[in-house]
Scaffold this motif. Structure first.
Motif, PDB file in Angstrom:
ATOM      1  N   ILE A   1      -8.993   7.603  -6.247  1.00  0.00           N
ATOM      2  CA  ILE A   1      -9.810   6.863  -5.527  1.00  0.00           C
ATOM      3  C   ILE A   1      -9.671   5.562  -5.845  1.00  0.00           C
ATOM      4  O   ILE A   1     -10.190   5.051  -4.436  1.00  0.00           O
ATOM      5  CB  ILE A   1     -11.895   6.934  -6.622  1.00  0.00           C
ATOM      6  CG1 ILE A   1     -11.752   9.053  -6.806  1.00  0.00           C
ATOM      7  CG2 ILE A   1     -12.479   5.813  -6.423  1.00  0.00           C
ATOM      8  CD1 ILE A   1     -13.352   8.992  -7.151  1.00  0.00           C
ATOM      9  N   LEU A   2      -9.156   4.977  -7.098  1.00  0.00           N
ATOM     10  CA  LEU A   2      -8.987   4.001  -6.473  1.00  0.00           C
ATOM     11  C   LEU A   2      -7.971   3.111  -5.564  1.00  0.00           C
ATOM     12  O   LEU A   2      -7.710   1.987  -4.897  1.00  0.00           O
ATOM     13  CB  LEU A   2      -7.775   3.480  -8.649  1.00  0.00           C
ATOM     14  CG  LEU A   2      -7.304   2.299  -8.638  1.00  0.00           C
ATOM     15  CD1 LEU A   2      -8.381   0.862  -8.423  1.00  0.00           C
ATOM     16  CD2 LEU A   2      -6.640   2.066 -10.158  1.00  0.00           C
ATOM     17  N   TRP A   3      -5.959   4.289  -5.838  1.00  0.00           N
ATOM     18  CA  TRP A   3      -5.968   4.005  -4.552  1.00  0.00           C
ATOM     19  C   TRP A   3      -6.749   3.700  -3.333  1.00  0.00           C
ATOM     20  O   TRP A   3      -6.334   2.836  -2.262  1.00  0.00           O
ATOM     21  CB  TRP A   3      -4.945   4.801  -4.261  1.00  0.00           C
ATOM     22  CG  TRP A   3      -3.648   4.567  -2.830  1.00  0.00           C
ATOM     23  CD1 TRP A   3      -2.832   3.796  -3.633  1.00  0.00           C
ATOM     24  CD2 TRP A   3      -3.429   5.313  -2.299  1.00  0.00           C
ATOM     25  NE1 TRP A   3      -1.998   3.277  -2.475  1.00  0.00           N
ATOM     26  CE2 TRP A   3      -2.527   4.225  -1.468  1.00  0.00           C
ATOM     27  CE3 TRP A   3      -4.565   5.744  -0.637  1.00  0.00           C
ATOM     28  CZ2 TRP A   3      -1.719   4.302  -0.214  1.00  0.00           C
ATOM     29  CZ3 TRP A   3      -4.733   5.600   0.325  1.00  0.00           C
ATOM     30  CH2 TRP A   3      -3.099   5.012   0.794  1.00  0.00           C
ATOM     31  N   VAL A   4      -7.447   4.579  -2.329  1.00  0.00           N
ATOM     32  CA  VAL A   4      -7.980   4.380  -1.181  1.00  0.00           C
ATOM     33  C   VAL A   4      -8.955   3.470  -1.238  1.00  0.00           C
ATOM     34  O   VAL A   4      -9.027   2.436  -0.094  1.00  0.00           O
ATOM     35  CB  VAL A   4      -9.210   6.031  -1.480  1.00  0.00           C
ATOM     36  CG1 VAL A   4     -10.159   6.093  -0.068  1.00  0.00           C
ATOM     37  CG2 VAL A   4      -7.973   7.583  -1.590  1.00  0.00           C
ATOM     38  N   ALA A   5      -9.672   3.215  -2.928  1.00  0.00           N
ATOM     39  CA  ALA A   5     -10.680   2.354  -2.849  1.00  0.00           C
ATOM     40  C   ALA A   5      -9.824   0.903  -1.936  1.00  0.00           C
ATOM     41  O   ALA A   5     -10.179  -0.224  -1.157  1.00  0.00           O
ATOM     42  CB  ALA A   5     -11.384   1.822  -4.136  1.00  0.00           C
ATOM     43  N   THR A   6      -8.169   1.177  -3.076  1.00  0.00           N
ATOM     44  CA  THR A   6      -7.124  -0.514  -2.629  1.00  0.00           C
ATOM     45  C   THR A   6      -6.983  -0.806  -1.357  1.00  0.00           C
ATOM     46  O   THR A   6      -7.349  -2.058  -0.189  1.00  0.00           O
ATOM     47  CB  THR A   6      -6.530  -0.199  -3.551  1.00  0.00           C
ATOM     48  OG1 THR A   6      -6.475  -0.379  -5.162  1.00  0.00           O
ATOM     49  CG2 THR A   6      -5.310  -1.275  -3.458  1.00  0.00           C
ATOM     50  N   ALA A   7      -7.234   0.636  -0.757  1.00  0.00           N
ATOM     51  CA  ALA A   7      -6.601   0.597   0.294  1.00  0.00           C
ATOM     52  C   ALA A   7      -7.172  -0.280   1.615  1.00  0.00           C
ATOM     53  O   ALA A   7      -7.610  -0.787   2.581  1.00  0.00           O
ATOM     54  CB  ALA A   7      -5.752   1.753   1.270  1.00  0.00           C
ATOM     55  N   ALA A   8      -9.064   0.594   1.202  1.00  0.00           N
ATOM     56  CA  ALA A   8     -10.379   0.499   1.921  1.00  0.00           C
ATOM     57  C   ALA A   8     -10.151  -1.202   1.907  1.00  0.00           C
ATOM     58  O   ALA A   8     -10.128  -1.826   3.192  1.00  0.00           O
ATOM     59  CB  ALA A   8     -10.875   0.820   1.729  1.00  0.00           C
TER      60      ALA A   8
ATOM     61  N   LEU B   1       0.741  -1.078   0.039  1.00  0.00           N
ATOM     62  CA  LEU B   1       0.395  -0.536   0.586  1.00  0.00           C
ATOM     63  C   LEU B   1       0.799   1.040  -0.259  1.00  0.00           C
ATOM     64  O   LEU B   1       1.053   1.926  -1.113  1.00  0.00           O
ATOM     65  CB  LEU B   1      -1.026   0.083   1.005  1.00  0.00           C
ATOM     66  CG  LEU B   1      -2.008  -1.386   1.313  1.00  0.00           C
ATOM     67  CD1 LEU B   1      -2.862  -0.599   2.711  1.00  0.00           C
ATOM     68  CD2 LEU B   1      -2.867  -1.154  -0.060  1.00  0.00           C
ATOM     69  N   VAL B   2       2.090   0.984   0.638  1.00  0.00           N
ATOM     70  CA  VAL B   2       2.619   2.260   0.451  1.00  0.00           C
ATOM     71  C   VAL B   2       3.133   2.550  -0.624  1.00  0.00           C
ATOM     72  O   VAL B   2       3.409   3.583  -0.938  1.00  0.00           O
ATOM     73  CB  VAL B   2       3.971   2.289   2.102  1.00  0.00           C
ATOM     74  CG1 VAL B   2       5.177   3.491   1.634  1.00  0.00           C
ATOM     75  CG2 VAL B   2       3.104   1.966   3.001  1.00  0.00           C
ATOM     76  N   PHE B   3       3.649   1.152  -1.173  1.00  0.00           N
ATOM     77  CA  PHE B   3       4.384   1.650  -2.618  1.00  0.00           C
ATOM     78  C   PHE B   3       3.394   1.767  -4.019  1.00  0.00           C
ATOM     79  O   PHE B   3       3.599   2.519  -4.567  1.00  0.00           O
ATOM     80  CB  PHE B   3       4.752   0.159  -3.285  1.00  0.00           C
ATOM     81  CG  PHE B   3       6.441  -0.414  -4.338  1.00  0.00           C
ATOM     82  CD1 PHE B   3       6.852   0.485  -4.225  1.00  0.00           C
ATOM     83  CD2 PHE B   3       5.067  -0.296  -4.737  1.00  0.00           C
ATOM     84  CE1 PHE B   3       7.560   0.412  -6.004  1.00  0.00           C
ATOM     85  CE2 PHE B   3       5.454  -0.220  -7.021  1.00  0.00           C
ATOM     86  CZ  PHE B   3       7.294  -0.375  -6.782  1.00  0.00           C
ATOM     87  N   GLY B   4       1.749   1.809  -3.401  1.00  0.00           N
ATOM     88  CA  GLY B   4       1.089   2.134  -4.230  1.00  0.00           C
ATOM     89  C   GLY B   4       0.930   3.698  -4.298  1.00  0.00           C
ATOM     90  O   GLY B   4       0.420   3.793  -5.338  1.00  0.00           O
TER      91      GLY B   4
END
Length: 208
Positions: free
Chosen positions: A153-160, A101-104
């Motif tokens: 939005i894609l990163w937030v959805a992935t992290a959630a 997630l940090v790398f993302g």
């Protein structure tokens, strides 16, 4: 021999009832069986006599004392390590997921920077090919802005999604990988849309 003498003379073939049993007559009850002897009762506190140890049979060697057990051999170097427990596997998965997630997040910054530099890249391509100056239209800037918003939005959805799976003690390392793949696909899609809106660039592509 008169009859009285004959009657008084004992017959050797018949046992004499007076000598058949010389044991003393019991005063109470019946006679005990032959060979039985009376033993005084043992007090409760006294230990019963131990039976004598049986002598070792002749011709057989005396038992030898067993040698002390040999120490266990050290484990071999090629012995595989113990399998990880489910708790260890989940802890490792959590660390990998957080690292991805940090790398993302770093990849999100790269994707937004790449989208914002699309007009400069097209202008450089125009200069190399001797084409007219490139001026980004409002549609191109709007497409770039939408791409930036979709990347965030894609990163937030992935992290959630990854955090939700971690809270439920489920494997989540693959979630950032899927999010990263979708981010790359989205980046190429936005670049293609903006490049397709440039007629000079399309004519150059058709000529090649």
């Amino acid at each position: 021999m008169t009859e009285n003498e004959a009657a008084s003379t004992p017959d050797p073939s018949k046992p004499d009832p007076s000598k058949a049993d010389e044991r003393p007559r019991p005063r109470y009850g019946e006679l005990a069986p032959e060979g039985w002897t009376w033993q005084p009762p043992v007090p409760p506190t006294a230990e019963p006599p131990q039976p004598p140890a049986a002598p070792a049979p002749t011709g057989m060697a005396a038992p030898r004392h067993s040698a002390p057990p040999a120490p266990p051999a050290p484990p071999a170097a090629h012995t595989p390590a113990l399998a990880k427990t489910p708790a260890d596997a989940l802890r490792t998965d959590r660390r990998i997921t957080i690292a991805l997630l940090v790398f993302g997040l770093f990849g999100l910054w790269i994707a937004i920077s790449t989208l914002n530099s699309i007009p400069e890249a097209i202008q450089m391509l125009h200069s190399q090919q001797g084409l007219a100056d490139y001026v980004a239209s409002q549609d191109d800037m709007r497409t770039i802005l939408i791409g930036n918003v979709l990347q965030g939005i894609l990163w937030v959805a992935t992290a959630a999604w990854a955090v939700l799976r971690l809270q439920k003690s489920r494997r989540a390392f693959w979630v950032p990988l899927v999010g990263g793949a979708l981010s790359v696909i989205l980046l190429f899609a936005i670049v293609s849309i903006v490049a397709a809106n440039d007629p000079l660039l399309m004519q150059l592509g058709g000529a090649l």
